[in-house]
Design an enzyme around this catalytic site. Structure first.
Site, PDB file in Angstrom:
ATOM      1  N   ASN A 259       0.864  -1.096   0.190  1.00  0.00           N
ATOM      2  CA  ASN A 259       0.270  -0.035  -0.100  1.00  0.00           C
ATOM      3  C   ASN A 259       0.581   1.407   0.042  1.00  0.00           C
ATOM      4  OD1 ASN A 259      -1.742   1.746   0.289  1.00  0.00           O
ATOM      5  ND2 ASN A 259      -2.200   1.340   2.696  1.00  0.00           N
ATOM      6  N   TRP A 260       0.950   1.777  -1.436  1.00  0.00           N
ATOM      7  CA  TRP A 260       1.989   2.684  -1.572  1.00  0.00           C
ATOM      8  C   TRP A 260       1.465   3.671  -0.439  1.00  0.00           C
ATOM      9  CZ3 TRP A 260       4.847   2.416  -7.059  1.00  0.00           C
ATOM     10  CH2 TRP A 260       5.753   1.535  -6.499  1.00  0.00           C
ATOM     11  N   LYS A 261       0.176   4.379  -0.533  1.00  0.00           N
ATOM     12  CA  LYS A 261      -0.447   5.252  -0.061  1.00  0.00           C
ATOM     13  C   LYS A 261      -0.401   6.225  -1.013  1.00  0.00           C
ATOM     14  CE  LYS A 261      -0.606   3.523   4.914  1.00  0.00           C
ATOM     15  NZ  LYS A 261       0.101   3.376   5.979  1.00  0.00           N
TER      16      LYS A 261
ATOM     17  N   HIS B  97      -9.460   1.755   5.191  1.00  0.00           N
ATOM     18  CA  HIS B  97      -8.749   1.673   5.544  1.00  0.00           C
ATOM     19  C   HIS B  97      -8.355   2.185   7.019  1.00  0.00           C
ATOM     20  CE1 HIS B  97      -4.309   2.686   6.772  1.00  0.00           C
ATOM     21  NE2 HIS B  97      -3.483   1.396   5.462  1.00  0.00           N
TER      22      HIS B  97
ATOM     23  N   GLU C  74      -6.910   5.236   7.640  1.00  0.00           N
ATOM     24  CA  GLU C  74      -7.157   6.818   7.258  1.00  0.00           C
ATOM     25  C   GLU C  74      -7.903   7.097   6.384  1.00  0.00           C
ATOM     26  OE1 GLU C  74      -2.585   6.290   5.553  1.00  0.00           O
ATOM     27  OE2 GLU C  74      -2.162   5.304   6.989  1.00  0.00           O
TER      28      GLU C  74
ATOM     29  N   GLU D 168      -5.395  -4.329  11.178  1.00  0.00           N
ATOM     30  CA  GLU D 168      -4.542  -3.094  10.847  1.00  0.00           C
ATOM     31  C   GLU D 168      -4.466  -2.216  12.800  1.00  0.00           C
ATOM     32  OE1 GLU D 168      -3.049  -2.360   6.978  1.00  0.00           O
ATOM     33  OE2 GLU D 168      -4.378  -0.926   8.021  1.00  0.00           O
TER      34      GLU D 168
ATOM     35  N   GLY E 275       2.343   2.733  10.424  1.00  0.00           N
ATOM     36  CA  GLY E 275       3.245   4.003  10.158  1.00  0.00           C
ATOM     37  C   GLY E 275       4.295   3.921  12.055  1.00  0.00           C
TER      38      GLY E 275
ATOM     39  N   SER F   2       4.003  -1.522  10.720  1.00  0.00           N
ATOM     40  CA  SER F   2       5.477  -1.342  10.599  1.00  0.00           C
ATOM     41  C   SER F   2       5.491  -2.609  10.868  1.00  0.00           C
ATOM     42  CB  SER F   2       5.304  -1.202  11.951  1.00  0.00           C
ATOM     43  OG  SER F   2       4.469   0.445  12.626  1.00  0.00           O
TER      44      SER F   2
HETATM   45  C1  G2H Z   1      -0.817   0.013   7.775  1.00  0.00           C
HETATM   46  C2  G2H Z   1       0.418   0.025   6.971  1.00  0.00           C
HETATM   47  C3  G2H Z   1       0.088  -0.594   5.363  1.00  0.00           C
HETATM   48  P1  G2H Z   1       2.768   0.916   7.633  1.00  0.00           P
HETATM   49  O1  G2H Z   1      -1.308   1.078   6.942  1.00  0.00           O
HETATM   50  O2  G2H Z   1      -1.747  -0.210   5.254  1.00  0.00           O
HETATM   51  O3  G2H Z   1       1.203   0.878   6.856  1.00  0.00           O
HETATM   52  O4  G2H Z   1       3.312  -0.576   6.521  1.00  0.00           O
HETATM   53  O5  G2H Z   1       3.221   2.159   7.267  1.00  0.00           O
HETATM   54  O6  G2H Z   1       2.395   1.292   9.056  1.00  0.00           O
END
Ligand code: G2H
Length: 251
Positions: free
Chosen positions: A9-11, A96, A98, A168, A174, A213
């Site tokens: 998920n590159w956001k 998600h 976010e 999640e 993050g 993370s």
């Molecule tokens: C959680 C994840 C991917 P990260 O949102 O969706 O992000 O790996 O940066 O914590």
């Protein structure tokens, strides 16, 4: 052995230069590693077609980070499921945290998106998870039930066929602090049992990713848990080298 599902998920990250070097690296070094796992890359919408061209002869699927609840019409700035399907998207991330918090998406909106994605024969990746305060109050299971209930109510026993759930915990996203893999295993078992109560599907067909993370140093313990069937990876998916390291460990 069952396939493991790894989603990048590159956001809101990446650019033309990054995409080109990312796939140059993957093409050079990934060879057989992509075969055992199902690897999905979800770039920002504007780069979907570019990523699609890059993965055309690779064992990688295209994912979208979002979709609108409308199919077409006067909805400035949105992207519909028909458009996503048109350009080759196979998976769509919804729910998600976010989007739930920063874009005020409710369980109702998410349930509508879920329905639309399934109706279009694409696969939703439905994110669920609790906040830090909810965790402190031992409300994790209650929160997840709430996040699943509208979908169950709208779609009934077939709701969770051919879909992916991503657990999640919001406090692990993050932050560099991942959840405890054994705790995640318990939550995944809880989610599977809850789904099985209301669905006619086979336990082995429920796919639950963990997200929060993940990196190449902590991934092994997650992969070892029997009910962690994949990973949703943010930050660590932005570097092809780091992403491939994780894929290799899951191989
Ligand atoms: C959680 C994840 C991917 P990260 O949102 O969706 O992000 O790996 O940066 O914590």
């Amino acid at each position: 052995m069952k396939k493991f599902f790894i989603t990048a998920n590159w956001k809101l990250n990446g650019n033309i230069k990054m995409i080109s070097s990312f796939f140059k690296y993957l093409k050079l070094y990934s060879s057989s590693y992509l075969e055992k796992n199902t690897v999905i890359i979800a770039p920002p919408t504007i780069y979907l077609e570019r990523v699609c061209k890059n993965i055309s002869n690779m064992n990688i699927f295209l994912g979208s980070q979002n979709v609108d609840i409308n199919l077409n019409g006067a909805f400035t700035g949105e992207t519909s499921i028909l458009m996503l399907r048109d350009i080759g998207v196979k998976y769509v991330i919804i729910g998600h945290s976010e989007r739930r918090f920063l874009h005020h998406e409710t369980d109702d909106i998410i349930a509508k998106k879920f329905h639309l994605i399934k109706k279009s024969n694409l696969t939703p990746i439905l994110c669920v998870g609790e906040t830090e305060i909810e965790k402190k109050h031992n409300q994790t299971e209650q929160v997840i039930q709430r996040q699943l209930n509208l979908i169950l109510k709208n779609l009934g026993t077939s709701a969770f066929k051919n879909i992916i759930i991503a657990y999640e915990p919001i406090w692990a996203i993050g932050t560099g602090v991942s959840a405890d893999p054994e705790h995640v295993q318990l939550i995944h078992v809880f989610i599977k049992n809850y789904i099985l109560k209301y669905s006619s599907i086979n336990r082995n067909d429920i796919i639950i990713q963990y997200g929060g993370s993940i990196n190449h140093t902590n991934v092994k313990k997650f992969i070892e848990q029997p009910d962690i069937n994949g990973l949703l990876i943010g930050n660590s998916s932005l570097s092809a080298k780091e992403f491939l390291e994780i894929i290799k460990i899951a191989h």
